[in-house]
Design a protein around this motif. Structure first.
Motif, PDB file in Angstrom:
ATOM      1  N   GLY A 161      16.217 -64.116  15.991  1.00 16.62           N
ATOM      2  CA  GLY A 161      14.873 -63.918  15.451  1.00 16.62           C
ATOM      3  C   GLY A 161      14.283 -62.559  15.763  1.00 16.62           C
ATOM      4  O   GLY A 161      13.083 -62.424  16.009  1.00 16.62           O
ATOM      5  N   ARG A 162      15.145 -61.564  15.721  1.00 18.04           N
ATOM      6  CA  ARG A 162      14.719 -60.210  16.069  1.00 18.04           C
ATOM      7  C   ARG A 162      15.676 -59.236  15.399  1.00 18.04           C
ATOM      8  O   ARG A 162      16.832 -59.597  15.171  1.00 18.04           O
ATOM      9  N   PRO A 163      15.264 -58.028  15.100  1.00 13.19           N
ATOM     10  CA  PRO A 163      16.245 -57.079  14.549  1.00 13.19           C
ATOM     11  C   PRO A 163      17.383 -56.860  15.551  1.00 13.19           C
ATOM     12  O   PRO A 163      17.164 -56.887  16.767  1.00 13.19           O
ATOM     13  N   VAL A 164      18.570 -56.694  15.019  1.00  8.04           N
ATOM     14  CA  VAL A 164      19.756 -56.471  15.861  1.00  8.04           C
ATOM     15  C   VAL A 164      20.552 -55.308  15.285  1.00  8.04           C
ATOM     16  O   VAL A 164      20.680 -55.185  14.061  1.00  8.04           O
ATOM     17  N   LYS A 165      21.048 -54.470  16.170  1.00  5.74           N
ATOM     18  CA  LYS A 165      21.950 -53.427  15.681  1.00  5.74           C
ATOM     19  C   LYS A 165      23.324 -53.550  16.317  1.00  5.74           C
ATOM     20  O   LYS A 165      23.450 -53.926  17.487  1.00  5.74           O
ATOM     21  N   VAL A 166      24.310 -53.248  15.489  1.00  4.03           N
ATOM     22  CA  VAL A 166      25.708 -53.399  15.900  1.00  4.03           C
ATOM     23  C   VAL A 166      26.475 -52.165  15.457  1.00  4.03           C
ATOM     24  O   VAL A 166      26.409 -51.775  14.287  1.00  4.03           O
ATOM     25  N   VAL A 174      20.818 -61.624  27.937  1.00  2.38           N
ATOM     26  CA  VAL A 174      21.448 -62.122  26.709  1.00  2.38           C
ATOM     27  C   VAL A 174      20.472 -62.992  25.923  1.00  2.38           C
ATOM     28  O   VAL A 174      19.815 -63.877  26.484  1.00  2.38           O
ATOM     29  N   LEU A 175      20.392 -62.731  24.630  1.00  2.00           N
ATOM     30  CA  LEU A 175      19.476 -63.457  23.749  1.00  2.00           C
ATOM     31  C   LEU A 175      20.190 -64.531  22.947  1.00  2.00           C
ATOM     32  O   LEU A 175      19.557 -65.478  22.476  1.00  2.00           O
ATOM     33  N   GLY A 176      21.493 -64.380  22.788  1.00  3.40           N
ATOM     34  CA  GLY A 176      22.231 -65.379  22.026  1.00  3.40           C
ATOM     35  C   GLY A 176      23.637 -64.909  21.726  1.00  3.40           C
ATOM     36  O   GLY A 176      23.972 -63.725  21.885  1.00  3.40           O
ATOM     37  N   VAL A 177      24.465 -65.872  21.335  1.00  3.16           N
ATOM     38  CA  VAL A 177      25.856 -65.578  20.974  1.00  3.16           C
ATOM     39  C   VAL A 177      26.146 -66.248  19.639  1.00  3.16           C
ATOM     40  O   VAL A 177      25.869 -67.446  19.474  1.00  3.16           O
ATOM     41  N   VAL A 178      26.668 -65.492  18.709  1.00  2.00           N
ATOM     42  CA  VAL A 178      27.017 -66.038  17.400  1.00  2.00           C
ATOM     43  C   VAL A 178      28.527 -66.207  17.318  1.00  2.00           C
ATOM     44  O   VAL A 178      29.273 -65.278  17.653  1.00  2.00           O
ATOM     45  N   THR A 179      28.979 -67.378  16.912  1.00  2.00           N
ATOM     46  CA  THR A 179      30.397 -67.607  16.623  1.00  2.00           C
ATOM     47  C   THR A 179      30.477 -68.398  15.319  1.00  2.00           C
ATOM     48  O   THR A 179      29.437 -68.776  14.753  1.00  2.00           O
ATOM     49  N   HIS A 180      31.686 -68.714  14.900  1.00  2.53           N
ATOM     50  CA  HIS A 180      31.830 -69.494  13.666  1.00  2.53           C
ATOM     51  C   HIS A 180      31.197 -70.879  13.814  1.00  2.53           C
ATOM     52  O   HIS A 180      30.869 -71.524  12.829  1.00  2.53           O
ATOM     53  N   GLU A 181      31.002 -71.315  15.050  1.00  7.16           N
ATOM     54  CA  GLU A 181      30.453 -72.658  15.263  1.00  7.16           C
ATOM     55  C   GLU A 181      28.958 -72.731  14.974  1.00  7.16           C
ATOM     56  O   GLU A 181      28.451 -73.809  14.667  1.00  7.16           O
ATOM     57  N   ASN A 182      28.254 -71.613  15.095  1.00  2.00           N
ATOM     58  CA  ASN A 182      26.805 -71.670  14.852  1.00  2.00           C
ATOM     59  C   ASN A 182      26.335 -70.681  13.788  1.00  2.00           C
ATOM     60  O   ASN A 182      25.134 -70.496  13.603  1.00  2.00           O
ATOM     61  N   ALA A 183      27.273 -70.031  13.116  1.00  2.00           N
ATOM     62  CA  ALA A 183      26.886 -69.010  12.129  1.00  2.00           C
ATOM     63  C   ALA A 183      26.408 -69.616  10.818  1.00  2.00           C
ATOM     64  O   ALA A 183      25.819 -68.930   9.986  1.00  2.00           O
ATOM     65  N   GLY A 184      26.666 -70.912  10.621  1.00  2.00           N
ATOM     66  CA  GLY A 184      26.333 -71.514   9.340  1.00  2.00           C
ATOM     67  C   GLY A 184      27.437 -71.222   8.332  1.00  2.00           C
ATOM     68  O   GLY A 184      28.358 -70.447   8.609  1.00  2.00           O
ATOM     69  N   PRO A 185      27.349 -71.873   7.166  1.00  2.00           N
ATOM     70  CA  PRO A 185      28.414 -71.688   6.178  1.00  2.00           C
ATOM     71  C   PRO A 185      28.421 -70.256   5.634  1.00  2.00           C
ATOM     72  O   PRO A 185      27.372 -69.721   5.293  1.00  2.00           O
ATOM     73  N   LEU A 186      29.605 -69.668   5.598  1.00  8.39           N
ATOM     74  CA  LEU A 186      29.738 -68.292   5.112  1.00  8.39           C
ATOM     75  C   LEU A 186      30.731 -68.235   3.966  1.00  8.39           C
ATOM     76  O   LEU A 186      31.794 -68.860   4.023  1.00  8.39           O
ATOM     77  N   GLY A 187      30.389 -67.486   2.943  1.00  3.54           N
ATOM     78  CA  GLY A 187      31.345 -67.202   1.882  1.00  3.54           C
ATOM     79  C   GLY A 187      32.163 -65.976   2.258  1.00  3.54           C
ATOM     80  O   GLY A 187      32.134 -65.504   3.392  1.00  3.54           O
ATOM     81  N   LYS A 188      32.900 -65.467   1.281  1.00  2.00           N
ATOM     82  CA  LYS A 188      33.699 -64.259   1.522  1.00  2.00           C
ATOM     83  C   LYS A 188      33.513 -63.317   0.352  1.00  2.00           C
ATOM     84  O   LYS A 188      33.501 -63.743  -0.807  1.00  2.00           O
ATOM     85  N   LEU A 192      17.450 -56.509   9.874  1.00  2.01           N
ATOM     86  CA  LEU A 192      16.109 -57.060  10.099  1.00  2.01           C
ATOM     87  C   LEU A 192      15.830 -58.131   9.047  1.00  2.01           C
ATOM     88  O   LEU A 192      16.026 -57.893   7.855  1.00  2.01           O
ATOM     89  N   TRP A 193      15.404 -59.301   9.525  1.00  2.00           N
ATOM     90  CA  TRP A 193      14.995 -60.380   8.610  1.00  2.00           C
ATOM     91  C   TRP A 193      13.474 -60.487   8.613  1.00  2.00           C
ATOM     92  O   TRP A 193      12.843 -60.397   9.661  1.00  2.00           O
ATOM     93  N   ALA A 194      12.893 -60.703   7.451  1.00  6.95           N
ATOM     94  CA  ALA A 194      11.456 -60.969   7.352  1.00  6.95           C
ATOM     95  C   ALA A 194      11.237 -61.869   6.149  1.00  6.95           C
ATOM     96  O   ALA A 194      11.586 -61.501   5.021  1.00  6.95           O
ATOM     97  N   ASP A 195      10.706 -63.039   6.387  1.00  7.16           N
ATOM     98  CA  ASP A 195      10.401 -63.998   5.312  1.00  7.16           C
ATOM     99  C   ASP A 195      11.617 -64.295   4.446  1.00  7.16           C
ATOM    100  O   ASP A 195      11.516 -64.326   3.216  1.00  7.16           O
ATOM    101  N   GLY A 196      12.747 -64.498   5.082  1.00  5.62           N
ATOM    102  CA  GLY A 196      13.951 -64.848   4.326  1.00  5.62           C
ATOM    103  C   GLY A 196      14.602 -63.677   3.633  1.00  5.62           C
ATOM    104  O   GLY A 196      15.608 -63.826   2.939  1.00  5.62           O
ATOM    105  N   ARG A 197      14.020 -62.490   3.805  1.00 11.68           N
ATOM    106  CA  ARG A 197      14.607 -61.309   3.174  1.00 11.68           C
ATOM    107  C   ARG A 197      15.278 -60.462   4.252  1.00 11.68           C
ATOM    108  O   ARG A 197      14.778 -60.341   5.366  1.00 11.68           O
ATOM    109  N   LEU A 198      16.403 -59.892   3.867  1.00 12.54           N
ATOM    110  CA  LEU A 198      17.227 -59.156   4.823  1.00 12.54           C
ATOM    111  C   LEU A 198      17.249 -57.672   4.465  1.00 12.54           C
ATOM    112  O   LEU A 198      17.492 -57.310   3.311  1.00 12.54           O
TER     113      LEU A 198
END
Lengths: 191, 736
Positions: B266-271, B77-91, B201-207
């Motif tokens: 910090g790595r590409p992820v597929k879902v 496991v590399l990490g777990v994302v939840t609302h607690e660590n996802a940062g502020p999100l709009g809709k 994939l993120w690179a230099d702030g671009r998604l």
């Protein structure tokens, strides 16, 4: 919230996380006539071994539960849902995937017939449909009966036979009549 | 190019490439498995880690605690994302519920966490170790119980929820023949073969998102709003979409969670959504309760018609506009339509193939069959008697641009052999089978949307088309190539088409059956601009020049466009912009469905024996792929008639049958040969191509034709879809 908690706990117990940590097994498959040696997590399905480890992504994952047929490949001459078996179960066996049937430049007659008869739309169920169709014609040639075979001693091609035998391959775009036309064309040697 | 006057003769009318049933140009890639879908981008992101979504096990409530320690300690496991660590999100504007839940939970299987691991097996296993404690709250899950408190919804894509003309109540009360029935349709699942999937994939702030999405530009905007980042830093790539039917119109959890996961580790992820997550995590077609009242004279001529529809959704969600077709399809001076929405806490309802009409026609067209029976008028003749040349709410000042509805009815009936139908139910027998014939109208509105493209030609004469338009199985690659080939006078083989990349000009996208006509018009506009550029460069007067056989020809001078393009090539960009011809004129696509069924006299099993449809949708750009669209939609109509139903657990608030074993869709053995007839039509008010959409027309009315055939076969009238055999048997008992 008990419902949620119980579900997750049951999952954790059943997984037995310590037992599976880091364990891998060697698996040898002959895929499209090429011998491939793999070292796999034993939980890896044949489908994921093909798609994620061998990067043969022509075989599709539609449901991962044997419900849709998108992952159909031919193993030792018979079609199976590759999501329903683990790769380790096929150690030493020969697998034919859509990539092993033909290429864009050299299409297999069934692939060509699917293009000619427009037997697809989105293309996602298509490799499974084609692998299934190739195997269905072999099953009929081998005299293997189906649910709709009237005389078990006389198995022969008919649209009804093909519709029955292909019903494990769902096409939500529903190019069904075109798929039947493509298979019929190949069966009649017209493709 | 602005389209605000009816089209005149133009290069498309040559009909050398457009209108020809070419094989799909993307066919070889699809039949060999070499067309890359969103989860298969080993080429672009070879080191992608695997994400697995943890969904909510309750429908409504709050998270009180999340414990991810066990999951994070699990192998790989590399990490777990939840609302607690996802940062502020709009809709996003098109999302009703948040795509990542917490602390509030808005629906069952709403994504609450993403586990990212080195392998799929590790991510899936660790997902079971995420402990989420929550407190459940009471929810509203039953549409029938909710309609008393239903409210007037806001406008849907600019359409008012209510409409009226004349005095319906008085006219209906006075009508000599009346039909007043209520029909119900259940929640439907798109059930496209490729589950929602994304590689991020993120690179230099671009998604960059390789994703399976119908509407590239919309979704870039939604990602920007949700992640609070500028849209220019987002690239979305969706060249192949494994079916959508509306399920992939919007940003969904696969894409958002892949983006969040990739940022977190910090790595590409597929879902990819697991199949059992699709119906509850994503969107579905909402269930409806529809009341249809028709008042007619003894000859079946309608004087009063009302269609009211109730549906539910999460607060803020859209209403299902099931009465829309009733505003336009039949005449009658006194009219009323009404949509009401009930707040429900089920997963989010949204567009599915022909939203509105697909289920609206299931009600209206059975009501018409009931009217035909009540008047003793043949169902085909009844519809002919109620044909109307103009928008019946607006009056004769708003005529239809083109309406070959009666042609569809007559020619379809003839092709099917409708005259052989016995109008008395239950009289035709074939062994154990009771055999019946039914028919229904097909109608779907025609919508257009701005669409841009970039077109270039190089020194070898190869034409390249680039647009962010998508091909979701609709044949877009092929019809855009045909459009460019026709307009520029080159062979189809000389055209390359690149789709589904947000770096390309913004097209109409795939939805509402607006894609083909709009996007092909956009390519036409760009090609006409390219003709001007090439003609000018070669010293021709663009107005005099003819483009054919790969050359520009005027008088006795002919110059190959390859030579004009030269080494550097010539590129242009243009768009089609639609004026108000769709306001001046009512615009629609029309058809007639005919169906023969067998009903097993002992078991109630229903088998579709044959289907015939006649359709008018303007110029048919490619009859081969258009026919495929129609038969596919007719089949989805069979599904809606006979088997498709998301079963609601009204205690816990979720769809119980959330996979392809339990949510039944038609398979090979369910579908006989289907015969499709296109009626010749050119609609000069729809676009320069004189085409209209065809992808949704085929589902509208198809299920009603099946239901009407069942009634003709066995005399049982079922008004609660789907027509499962338990309902048939209940009726058969009373009949025999």
């Amino acid at each position: 919230m008990t419902l949620h908690e119980n579900t997750r706990r049951a999952g954790a117990d059943a997984a037995g996380e310590d037992a599976t940590a880091g364990a891998t097994v060697p698996v040898t498959l002959t895929v499209n006539r090429e011998v491939r040696h793999l070292t796999l997590d034993p939980r890896t399905t044949l489908l994921d071994a093909l798609r994620e480890h061998l990067r043969l992504t022509g075989t599709k994952k539609g449901c991962d539960h044997g419900q849709c047929g998108a992952c159909t490949v031919i193993v030792e001459g018979r079609r199976i849902n590759s999501c329903l078996s683990l790769a380790v179960m096929h150690d030493g066996e020969a697998v034919t995937t859509i990539e092993g049937l033909g290429t864009p430049e050299r299409l297999h007659p069934m692939q060509k017939a699917f293009v000619t008869h427009d037997g697809f739309q989105c293309g996602y169920c298509t490799p499974g449909q084609i692998c299934s169709a190739v195997a269905v014609l072999a099953e009929i040639a081998d005299g293997i009966p189906s649910h709709v075979t009237a005389d078990l001693a006389d198995v022969r091609f008919s649209d009804a036979e093909v519709r029955e035998r292909m019903s494990g391959n769902i096409c939500r775009c529903a190019a069904y009549p075109n798929i039947i036309a493509a298979i019929r064309a190949v069966a009649e040697g017209a493709a | 190019m602005r389209f605000d006057q009816p089209a005149t003769t133009n290069p498309i009318d040559r009909g050398r490439v457009v209108g020809v049933p070419h094989d799909r140009i993307d066919g070889p890639a699809k039949v060999t498995g070499t067309a890359p879908y969103a989860y298969e981008r080993h080429d672009a992101a070879p080191d992608a880690a695997y994400g697995w979504i943890v969904g909510s096990a309750i429908a409504r409530g709050r998270i009180t605690a999340i414990d991810t320690r066990a999951a994070e300690a699990a192998p790989g496991v590399l990490g777990v994302v939840t609302h607690e660590n996802a940062g502020p999100l709009g809709k996003g504007r098109f999302n009703t519920a948040h795509l990542l839940g917490g602390p509030a939970i808005e629906h069952y299987d709403q994504a609450l966490a993403l586990v990212v691991a080195e392998t799929l097996e590790q991510a899936r296993d660790a997902a079971a170790l995420v402990r989420i404690d929550c407190v459940a709250e009471e929810g509203r899950f039953d549409l029938a119980a909710g309609i008393d408190g239903a409210e007037v919804p806001g406008p849907f894509f600019g359409k008012d929820p209510d409409s009226a003309a004349g005095d319906f109540d008085a006219a209906f009360a006075a009508a000599p023949v009346k039909v007043d029935q209520t029909y119900t349709t259940p929640d439907h699942s798109h059930a496209m073969m490729e589950p929602h999937a994304t590689t991020a994939l993120w690179a230099d702030g671009r998604l960059t998102l390789w994703t399976s999405n119908q509407m590239v530009a919309w979704t870039v905007g939604e990602v920007a709003r949700t992640l609070n980042m500028p849209p220019e830093n987002i690239r979305l790539v969706s060249p192949y979409v494994g079916g959508g039917f509306g399920a992939k119109l919007f940003l969904r959890a696969d894409a958002l969670m892949a983006a969040l996961g990739a940022r977190h580790v910090g790595r590409p992820v597929k879902v990819a959504l697991a199949r059992p997550q699709v119906p509850n995590n994503t969107v579905h077609r909402p269930a409806t309760i529809q009341r249809v009242r028709i008042g007619a004279d003894r000859n079946g001529v309608i004087d009063a018609i009302a269609h009211e529809s109730w549906s539910g959704n999460l607060p803020g969600g859209n209403v299902e506009m099931a009465a829309m077709q009733t505003r336009l399809l039949y005449g009658g001076r006194n009219r009323l339509t009404r949509h009401r929405i009930a707040a429900l806490d089920l997963p989010e309802g949204n567009s599915m193939r022909a939203p509105g009409e697909a289920v609206g026609m299931l009600a209206l067209e059975v009501a018409m069959d009931e009217l035909a029976e009540a008047c003793g008028v043949d169902p085909v003749e009844l519809r002919i008697r109620n044909d109307v040349a103009y928008d019946p709410e607006a009056g004769p000042d708003r005529p239809f641009s083109s309406r070959p509805f009666v042609d569809c009815l007559r020619r379809g009936a003839e092709r099917f052999g409708w005259s052989r139908r016995n109008p008395t139910p239950g009289r035709v027998r074939d062994g154990r089978w009771l055999v019946g014939m039914g028919m229904a109208a097909a109608f779907r509105g025609n919508q257009m949307s701005r669409s841009a493209a970039r077109v270039g030609v190089d020194g070898r004469g190869t034409v390249t088309v680039e647009t962010d338009m998508t091909d979701i199985g609709t044949g877009t690659y092929t019809i855009l190539a045909q459009t460019a080939a026709e307009t520029l006078g080159v062979p189809l083989e000389a055209v390359r088409v690149h789709l589904g990349d947000s770096r390309f000009p913004v097209a109409a996208g795939s939805g509402g059956q607006w894609g083909a006509n709009s996007a092909a018009s956009g390519v036409y506009a760009a090609c006409m601009t390219l003709r001007e550029a090439l003609a000018q460069k070669a010293g021709f007067n663009a107005g005099d020049a003819v483009f054919e056989n790969g050359a520009i020809v005027a008088g006795n001078r002919s110059v190959p466009i390859a030579d004009v393009a030269g080494r550097e090539g010539v590129w242009v960009e243009d768009a089609i912009e639609f004026g108000d011809l769709d306001k001046t004129y009512a615009q629609g696509t029309f058809g007639a469905h005919f169906c023969e069924v067998g009903v097993d006299a002992y078991t109630g099993e229903i088998r579709v024996r044959r289907m015939v449809g006649a359709f008018a949708a303007g110029r048919i750009l490619n009859p081969k792929s258009a026919r495929n669209q129609i038969i596919g939609a007719m089949t989805m109509g069979v599904g809606a008639a006979l088997m498709e139903e998301l079963v609601v657990d009204t205690r816990h608030g979720y769809f119980v049958n959330h996979d392809l074993a339990e949510y039944h869709v038609p398979v090979h053995a369910d579908i006989p040969d289907q015969d499709v007839l296109f009626i010749e039509e050119l609609d000069d008010k729809s676009s320069p191509l004189k085409a209209k959409g065809v992808g949704e027309l085929g589902i509208c009315g198809a299920g009603a034709a099946v239901a009407n055939a069942v009634h003709n076969a066995c005399g049982v009238r079922i008004r609660a879809y789907p027509l499962t055999l338990d309902k048939v048997l209940r009726g058969l008992g009373a009949v025999t």
